[in-house]
Design a protein around this motif. Structure first.
Motif, PDB file in Angstrom:
ATOM      1  N   MET A   1      72.354   7.733 -13.970  1.00  0.00           N
ATOM      2  CA  MET A   1      71.917   8.884 -13.175  1.00  0.00           C
ATOM      3  C   MET A   1      70.433   9.167 -13.389  1.00  0.00           C
ATOM      4  N   LEU A   2      69.982   8.993 -14.612  1.00  0.00           N
ATOM      5  CA  LEU A   2      68.554   9.145 -14.889  1.00  0.00           C
ATOM      6  C   LEU A   2      67.795   7.897 -14.482  1.00  0.00           C
ATOM      7  N   SER A   3      68.388   6.735 -14.701  1.00  0.00           N
ATOM      8  CA  SER A   3      67.706   5.481 -14.360  1.00  0.00           C
ATOM      9  C   SER A   3      67.397   5.382 -12.873  1.00  0.00           C
TER      10      SER A   3
ATOM     11  N   SER B   1      59.786  -0.771 -18.302  1.00  0.00           N
ATOM     12  CA  SER B   1      60.144  -0.192 -19.601  1.00  0.00           C
ATOM     13  C   SER B   1      61.521   0.448 -19.534  1.00  0.00           C
ATOM     14  N   VAL B   2      61.794   1.190 -18.460  1.00  0.00           N
ATOM     15  CA  VAL B   2      63.103   1.817 -18.285  1.00  0.00           C
ATOM     16  C   VAL B   2      64.191   0.760 -18.158  1.00  0.00           C
TER      17      VAL B   2
ATOM     18  N   ALA C   1      59.499   3.608 -24.396  1.00  0.00           N
ATOM     19  CA  ALA C   1      59.635   5.020 -24.014  1.00  0.00           C
ATOM     20  C   ALA C   1      58.267   5.677 -23.873  1.00  0.00           C
ATOM     21  N   PHE C   2      57.328   5.251 -24.740  1.00  0.00           N
ATOM     22  CA  PHE C   2      55.981   5.825 -24.665  1.00  0.00           C
ATOM     23  C   PHE C   2      55.273   5.401 -23.378  1.00  0.00           C
ATOM     24  N   ILE C   3      55.511   4.177 -22.927  1.00  0.00           N
ATOM     25  CA  ILE C   3      54.914   3.713 -21.666  1.00  0.00           C
ATOM     26  C   ILE C   3      55.385   4.591 -20.509  1.00  0.00           C
TER      27      ILE C   3
END
Length: 524
Positions: free
Chosen positions: A29-31, A62-63, A79-81
């Motif tokens: 759902m977030l992706s 990254s995701v 995650a930082f990217i």
């Protein structure tokens, strides 16, 4: 590359992620927001600007890697990217706002959505890295998804709607939607009661926009149907959010997180998100705002402005008034002769001022007074005592048409150094007033309106197509400030003039200045 091909590429990337994911299904759902909805919505704003993919592609990949691999030592980097990408989007949203200022609420709604995405990036980073936020990992993840849907997509969608149709209720419902994410965050942090309030606010805002979208004149029935369906999906899911918040507050009954994930997963992702992006992609409305193009004074001050700022800019002309001929602005026959004479022969008059700060603003006025006293500009006294303002009108060359400075003092203190000029737009003349400030300039663009009783109103309140307003000019940026002012010029029974200067901040009154204007005896 067309928007259609970009959409296909993003759909394929998400399909690959969904097929190879090693995480529970609901993480998609977030992706889908990160891989599909966010980039495609940005393209609707930027109009297929491929340069943004220098930021988009690293974030998307990254995701994808985070979703299709188990926990690794590189997760923090990935995650930082994505966090940096959301920061870049937020900076872009802020830069849009700075280039325009407090005007066109529909554009500010889009700006707010872009800036809120950074909050989603922060919560996503915290979840992936395992930072202790004081909440469970699931709640941290849910907060991230909230800022991608309700705080990013929704404000942008209502901004698009405002470009097409902006009824009187639009500012009210938009304001509710824009402040609701902050109330949600406060509710999650401090109190279930606040969380309940935030849901109630969302209900008011969402159902308000369902009505607005229903009345919006879309060019095609398909687009209207899709957008209306998108908003209606939120109208359904928000009711279950209310039941969830109600259960948390009172403990009467409980709507489970598992049920909310399944229910919201379908309606918010597939109906609100996917159908919403599809609907707005059919024909994205163009912004109504145009860049400000009125003439700007090139005079800028240092920390101390005062009358010395005029020394290097004095012209050779001689002016008696703030205006040469009032018929440039109005029909002189409709305005009392003494008012006309004041503006054309300002030097012939004495001014006595009474300044009243509103009680709520007095602490700010006291602090500001310490700064303005040294700056010698916009240096209004704290006292409400009636005092004479003296001064002069001096020709100035600042790159505009027939500029003259109206220097006003109370005793030896400079109160205002205001540079008066004019400009024309669409066959309408505006009074163009610049007040030099340190490294910048405040600009008042005023409309002049004849009143039925022969009096005159000067106002910064104009239509959305008017130049009227109060602005701050810094280098090449012209920023509209949330200030409004009006001057009402009246003739009293004795033949003298009385002027009421009213100022508001975000439409809240904070300053009144009353002027008694008397013709000097030598000119009577």
């Amino acid at each position: 590359m067309t928007y259609k091909w970009l959409a296909i590429i993003h759909i394929v990337l998400f399909a690959i992620t969904a097929f190879f994911t090693v995480n529970p299904w609901y993480f998609l759902m977030l992706s889908i927001a990160q891989i599909l909805f966010v980039p495609l919505t940005l393209q609707l704003i930027l109009k297929v600007e491929l340069r943004m993919y220098y930021f988009v592609l690293p974030a998307i990949f990254s995701v994808i890697v985070l979703q299709i691999t188990n926990e690794t030592s590189f997760d923090i980097v990935l995650a930082f990217i994505y966090l940096v990408f959301t920061l870049a989007v937020a900076i872009y949203g802020f830069s849009r706002f700075v280039q325009r200022g407090f005007t066109h609420l529909e554009e500010f709604s889009i700006d707010a959505g872009l800036m809120y995405l950074f909050m989603g990036g922060i919560w996503f980073f915290a979840f992936e890295v395992g930072i202790d936020t004081g909440f469970s990992p699931m709640l941290t993840w849910l907060t991230a998804i909230h800022f991608h849907y309700s705080s990013f997509l929704l404000p942008i969608f209502i901004g698009f709607a405002g470009r097409l149709y902006k009824p009187k209720s639009y500012p009210f419902f938009t304001s509710i939607i824009l402040i609701s994410p902050l109330v949600v965050a406060a509710g999650i942090t401090f109190s279930p009661w606040l969380e309940l309030v935030s849901v109630l606010l969302y209900i008011i805002g969402i159902y308000g926009f369902i009505v607005i979208v229903f009345k919006t004149p879309f060019k095609g029935l398909l687009q209207k149907s899709l957008v209306l369906l998108s908003f209606s999906a939120l109208g359904i899911t928000i009711i279950f959010s209310l039941l969830y918040a109600f259960g948390n507050s009172f403990g009467v009954f409980q709507v489970s997180i598992e049920f909310m994930l399944k229910f919201h997963g379908f309606f918010n992702c597939l109906v609100f998100g996917l159908i919403g992006v599809t609907g707005w992609s059919i024909l994205t409305p163009a912004p109504l705002h145009e860049k400000w193009n009125f003439p700007i004074s090139h005079i800028r001050g240092k920390f101390v402005v005062g009358e010395q700022i005029l020394e290097n800019y004095k012209g050779t002309e001689t002016y008696n008034g703030l205006v040469d001929k009032m018929e440039v602005y109005i029909n002189k026959k409709n305005v009392k002769p003494v008012i006309i004479d004041f503006y054309e022969n300002t030097k012939h008059y004495q001014l006595f001022s009474e300044i009243q700060w509103y009680r709520w603003f007095k602490p700010f006025a006291a602090v500001y007074g310490m700064i303005s006293q040294k700056m010698q500009q916009l240096n209004l006294p704290y006292s409400s005592k009636k005092m004479e303002m003296t001064g002069d009108i001096i020709a100035v060359e600042d790159g505009r048409f027939k500029t003259r400075a109206w220097l006003r003092k109370i005793e030896s203190d400079v109160i205002f150094v205001a540079l008066y000029s004019l400009h024309e737009k669409d066959k309408k003349s505006y009074m163009n007033i610049a007040l030099p400030l340190p490294c910048s300039s405040m600009i008042g663009i005023l409309e002049l309106r004849e009143l039925s009783n022969g009096n005159l109103l000067l106002t910064s309140n104009g239509s959305s197509y008017s130049d009227a307003g109060i602005y701050l000019s810094f280098r090449k940026i012209i920023f509209k400030l949330p200030l409004q002012e009006e001057f009402l010029i009246e003739e009293n029974t004795g033949g003298d003039l009385f002027a009421k200067h009213r100022m508001k901040l975000f439409s809240i009154p904070f300053l009144n200045i009353d002027y008694t204007i008397v013709k000097k005896e030598v000119y009577v």
